[in-house]
Design a protein around this motif. Structure first.
Motif, PDB file in Angstrom:
ATOM      1  N   GLY A 222       0.376  -2.642 -11.312  1.00 63.06           N
ATOM      2  CA  GLY A 222       1.086  -3.131 -10.124  1.00 63.06           C
ATOM      3  C   GLY A 222       2.246  -4.054 -10.444  1.00 63.06           C
ATOM      4  O   GLY A 222       2.812  -4.700  -9.556  1.00 63.06           O
ATOM      5  N   LYS A 223       2.644  -4.098 -11.707  1.00 64.81           N
ATOM      6  CA  LYS A 223       3.699  -5.032 -12.124  1.00 64.81           C
ATOM      7  C   LYS A 223       5.063  -4.656 -11.528  1.00 64.81           C
ATOM      8  O   LYS A 223       5.746  -5.493 -10.945  1.00 64.81           O
ATOM      9  N   THR A 224       5.421  -3.378 -11.674  1.00 60.84           N
ATOM     10  CA  THR A 224       6.736  -2.946 -11.183  1.00 60.84           C
ATOM     11  C   THR A 224       6.823  -3.104  -9.661  1.00 60.84           C
ATOM     12  O   THR A 224       7.837  -3.564  -9.128  1.00 60.84           O
ATOM     13  N   THR A 225       5.761  -2.741  -8.974  1.00 57.62           N
ATOM     14  CA  THR A 225       5.754  -2.862  -7.507  1.00 57.62           C
ATOM     15  C   THR A 225       5.932  -4.337  -7.108  1.00 57.62           C
ATOM     16  O   THR A 225       6.676  -4.651  -6.175  1.00 57.62           O
ATOM     17  N   THR A 226       5.287  -5.237  -7.824  1.00 56.87           N
ATOM     18  CA  THR A 226       5.441  -6.671  -7.553  1.00 56.87           C
ATOM     19  C   THR A 226       6.909  -7.078  -7.732  1.00 56.87           C
ATOM     20  O   THR A 226       7.497  -7.741  -6.874  1.00 56.87           O
TER      21      THR A 226
ATOM     22  N   ARG B  38       0.851  -1.201   0.000  1.00 62.04           N
ATOM     23  CA  ARG B  38       0.000   0.000   0.000  1.00 62.04           C
ATOM     24  C   ARG B  38       0.880   1.242   0.000  1.00 62.04           C
ATOM     25  O   ARG B  38       1.904   1.277   0.676  1.00 62.04           O
ATOM     26  N   PHE B  39       0.454   2.243  -0.758  1.00 67.28           N
ATOM     27  CA  PHE B  39       1.068   3.578  -0.688  1.00 67.28           C
ATOM     28  C   PHE B  39      -0.044   4.495  -0.192  1.00 67.28           C
ATOM     29  O   PHE B  39      -0.916   4.863  -0.967  1.00 67.28           O
ATOM     30  N   GLY B  40      -0.060   4.811   1.082  1.00 69.35           N
ATOM     31  CA  GLY B  40      -1.166   5.607   1.631  1.00 69.35           C
ATOM     32  C   GLY B  40      -2.473   4.866   1.413  1.00 69.35           C
ATOM     33  O   GLY B  40      -2.600   3.696   1.795  1.00 69.35           O
ATOM     34  N   ASN B  41      -3.418   5.517   0.764  1.00 69.68           N
ATOM     35  CA  ASN B  41      -4.725   4.893   0.530  1.00 69.68           C
ATOM     36  C   ASN B  41      -4.727   3.950  -0.663  1.00 69.68           C
ATOM     37  O   ASN B  41      -5.686   3.212  -0.869  1.00 69.68           O
ATOM     38  N   LEU B  42      -3.670   4.013  -1.463  1.00 65.35           N
ATOM     39  CA  LEU B  42      -3.647   3.229  -2.707  1.00 65.35           C
ATOM     40  C   LEU B  42      -3.058   1.840  -2.458  1.00 65.35           C
ATOM     41  O   LEU B  42      -1.971   1.715  -1.903  1.00 65.35           O
ATOM     42  N   THR B  43      -3.785   0.801  -2.861  1.00 67.09           N
ATOM     43  CA  THR B  43      -3.236  -0.547  -2.764  1.00 67.09           C
ATOM     44  C   THR B  43      -2.681  -0.906  -4.140  1.00 67.09           C
ATOM     45  O   THR B  43      -3.423  -1.204  -5.066  1.00 67.09           O
TER      46      THR B  43
ATOM     47  N   GLY C  39      -0.434  -6.756 -17.546  1.00 66.71           N
ATOM     48  CA  GLY C  39      -1.407  -5.768 -17.101  1.00 66.71           C
ATOM     49  C   GLY C  39      -1.066  -4.431 -17.712  1.00 66.71           C
ATOM     50  O   GLY C  39       0.056  -4.225 -18.181  1.00 66.71           O
ATOM     51  N   SER C  40      -2.024  -3.511 -17.696  1.00 68.05           N
ATOM     52  CA  SER C  40      -1.772  -2.210 -18.315  1.00 68.05           C
ATOM     53  C   SER C  40      -0.942  -1.339 -17.369  1.00 68.05           C
ATOM     54  O   SER C  40      -0.603  -1.764 -16.262  1.00 68.05           O
ATOM     55  N   ASP C  41      -0.633  -0.118 -17.796  1.00 70.90           N
ATOM     56  CA  ASP C  41       0.167   0.790 -16.980  1.00 70.90           C
ATOM     57  C   ASP C  41      -0.496   1.002 -15.616  1.00 70.90           C
ATOM     58  O   ASP C  41      -1.697   1.227 -15.551  1.00 70.90           O
ATOM     59  N   GLY C  42       0.286   0.921 -14.566  1.00 75.00           N
ATOM     60  CA  GLY C  42      -0.239   1.181 -13.234  1.00 75.00           C
ATOM     61  C   GLY C  42      -0.932  -0.015 -12.605  1.00 75.00           C
ATOM     62  O   GLY C  42      -1.521   0.090 -11.520  1.00 75.00           O
TER      63      GLY C  42
HETATM   64  N1  LIG Z   1       6.584   4.812  -4.618  1.00 75.87           N
HETATM   65  C1  LIG Z   1       5.288   4.988  -4.879  1.00 75.87           C
HETATM   66  N2  LIG Z   1       4.544   5.870  -4.176  1.00 75.87           N
HETATM   67  C2  LIG Z   1       3.229   6.032  -4.417  1.00 75.87           C
HETATM   68  N3  LIG Z   1       2.536   5.363  -5.358  1.00 75.87           N
HETATM   69  C3  LIG Z   1       3.211   4.477  -6.102  1.00 75.87           C
HETATM   70  C4  LIG Z   1       4.617   4.232  -5.913  1.00 75.87           C
HETATM   71  N4  LIG Z   1       5.017   3.289  -6.787  1.00 75.87           N
HETATM   72  C5  LIG Z   1       3.927   2.950  -7.507  1.00 75.87           C
HETATM   73  N5  LIG Z   1       2.846   3.651  -7.098  1.00 75.87           N
HETATM   74  C6  LIG Z   1       1.464   3.506  -7.633  1.00 75.87           C
HETATM   75  O1  LIG Z   1       1.114   2.141  -7.543  1.00 75.87           O
HETATM   76  C7  LIG Z   1       0.353   1.727  -8.677  1.00 75.87           C
HETATM   77  C8  LIG Z   1       1.038   0.557  -9.359  1.00 75.87           C
HETATM   78  O2  LIG Z   1       2.245   1.021  -9.967  1.00 75.87           O
HETATM   79  P1  LIG Z   1       3.265   0.072 -10.734  1.00 75.87           P
HETATM   80  O3  LIG Z   1       4.411   0.932 -11.169  1.00 75.87           O
HETATM   81  O4  LIG Z   1       3.562  -1.096  -9.889  1.00 75.87           O
HETATM   82  O5  LIG Z   1       2.409  -0.384 -11.987  1.00 75.87           O
HETATM   83  P2  LIG Z   1       2.896  -1.072 -13.335  1.00 75.87           P
HETATM   84  O6  LIG Z   1       1.904  -2.126 -13.643  1.00 75.87           O
HETATM   85  O7  LIG Z   1       4.311  -1.473 -13.213  1.00 75.87           O
HETATM   86  O8  LIG Z   1       2.788   0.080 -14.397  1.00 75.87           O
HETATM   87  P3  LIG Z   1       3.937   0.761 -15.249  1.00 75.87           P
HETATM   88  O9  LIG Z   1       4.244  -0.186 -16.343  1.00 75.87           O
HETATM   89  O10 LIG Z   1       3.320   2.026 -15.707  1.00 75.87           O
HETATM   90  O11 LIG Z   1       5.103   0.970 -14.310  1.00 75.87           O
HETATM   91  C9  LIG Z   1       0.230   2.960  -9.560  1.00 75.87           C
HETATM   92  O12 LIG Z   1      -1.025   3.559  -9.296  1.00 75.87           O
HETATM   93  C10 LIG Z   1       1.377   3.837  -9.106  1.00 75.87           C
HETATM   94  O13 LIG Z   1       1.072   5.209  -9.304  1.00 75.87           O
END
Ligand SMILES: Nc1ncnc2c1ncn2[C@@H]1O[C@H](COP(=O)(O)OP(=O)(O)OP(=O)(O)O)[C@@H](O)[C@H]1O
Length: 308
Positions: free
Chosen positions: A41-45, A12-17, A36-39
């Motif tokens: 959650g792939k990079t976070t994973t 979670r980043f604040g309110n965003l999961t 998945g599309s942009d945003g």
């Molecule tokens: N450090 C951070 N602080 C706050 N929000 C974040 C942070 N990192 C990612 N997010 C948010 O978490 C969500 C998932 O982001 P993530 O980068 O994991 O997606 P993604 O599938 O990899 O997309 P992309 O290909 O655009 O990177 C998005 O809404 C992003 O704005």
């Protein structure tokens, strides 16, 4: 032992999961695609799996290593090519590889052989002395991959590795990945390209941090509810607008110069499409049922999600 396991992995980043209760496993030697599309959650994973970011909840292990408690030894087992992979543009191809060899503490002995192998493996041998900044996009990606492989990792994490790369270089890049798989490396790749997802052994569809489906590409296609009718017309945009307005309850997507209409009654819908288009003076070249693509599945699963 699985190469990767996650249990309720959440960030979670604040309110965003960003990643929401991800539970999956990847077998050794498997090519797993996170789609998945942009945003989504792939990079976070990826960041959590590579021990760069701690989860808010849940846990993950890679090659048996706990990503938080054993983050340091984990780094020796994995290679990670992030979206903004750190190549040094002012260093040559060879210097970049030596730089990463230093970072990973590769012993001097055998280092030149390893670098030579990686250069030939990635077809970069003739470019050893070229500045990384002067490489084409596709060559940069291959150098990034070579750097991520310098310490012979068992699991390779690739975050949208072919984003913005031309189709020929993409094919080349995938050829290299297949070679790695034959050597027993486990590959976890995030991609927004569905044709690339189709090359994976298994695919996880992620949307708003949630894993909506996870299976082989063929089984995912089996998830499609209904039949796909492919409509060919010289004016797909106008036809799509028309059919979206007039066909009740069917989803209409544009795939290049064709339309895909998902329906439960192919015959009846086929007749209706013909009547609507001809009535509006839009030429119908052909209407026929086709096998669903992964893109159809994604559109269908996501539209199911939207109405939930
Ligand atoms: N450090 C951070 N602080 C706050 N929000 C974040 C942070 N990192 C990612 N997010 C948010 O978490 C969500 C998932 O982001 P993530 O980068 O994991 O997606 P993604 O599938 O990899 O997309 P992309 O290909 O655009 O990177 C998005 O809404 C992003 O704005």
């Amino acid at each position: 032992m699985d190469a990767i396991t996650t249990d309720n992995l959440t960030k979670r980043f604040g309110n965003l999961t960003a990643v929401d209760g991800l539970t999956l496993s990847v077998a050794p030697g498997e090519l797993f695609g996170l789609v998945g599309s942009d945003g989504a959650g792939k990079t976070t994973t990826m960041r959590m799996l590579t021990g760069i970011m701690d989860p808010t909840e849940g846990s993950a292990r890679v090659m048996g290593r706990h990503t938080v408690r054993e983050a340091e030894p984990l780094k020796e087992e994995i290679g990670y090519m992030s979206q903004r992979f750190g190549l040094y543009p002012d260093l040559t191809v060879l210097e970049n590889l030596h730089f990463y060899a230093d970072i990973y503490g590769l012993p001097r002995r055998g280092r030149d052989e390893k670098i030579g192998l990686l250069l030939s493996f990635s077809n970069l041998t003739p470019f050893g002395k070229r500045l990384a900044g002067n490489l084409s996009g596709g060559m940069k990606q291959k150098l990034g991959l070579a750097c991520a492989l310098i310490h012979t990792p068992k699991v390779l994490f690739l975050d949208e590795p072919t984003n913005g790369v031309d189709p020929v270089s993409r094919r080349d890049f995938w050829r290299i990945l297949y070679q790695l798989l034959r050597e027993g490396v486990t590959v976890f790749v995030a991609t927004a390209y569905l044709d690339e997802a189709d090359r994976c052994n298994r695919v996880g569809l992620i949307h708003r941090g949630k894993l909506l489906a996870c299976d082989t590409p063929d089984n995912l296609r089996g998830l499609m509810d209904g039949t796909i009718l492919e409509v060919r017309t010289p004016d797909p945009r106008r036809a799509a607008l028309l059919l979206r307005e007039r066909l009740e309850g069917e989803s209409v997507g544009i795939f290049g110069d064709r339309l895909h209409v998902v329906t439960r009654d192919a015959e009846e819908t086929g007749r209706a499409i013909k009547a609507i288009m001809e009535g509006a003076g839009v030429t119908v070249q052909s209407i026929r049922p086709v096998e669903p693509s992964l893109e159809d599945v994604l559109v269908s699963v996501l539209s199911g999600e939207a109405t939930r």
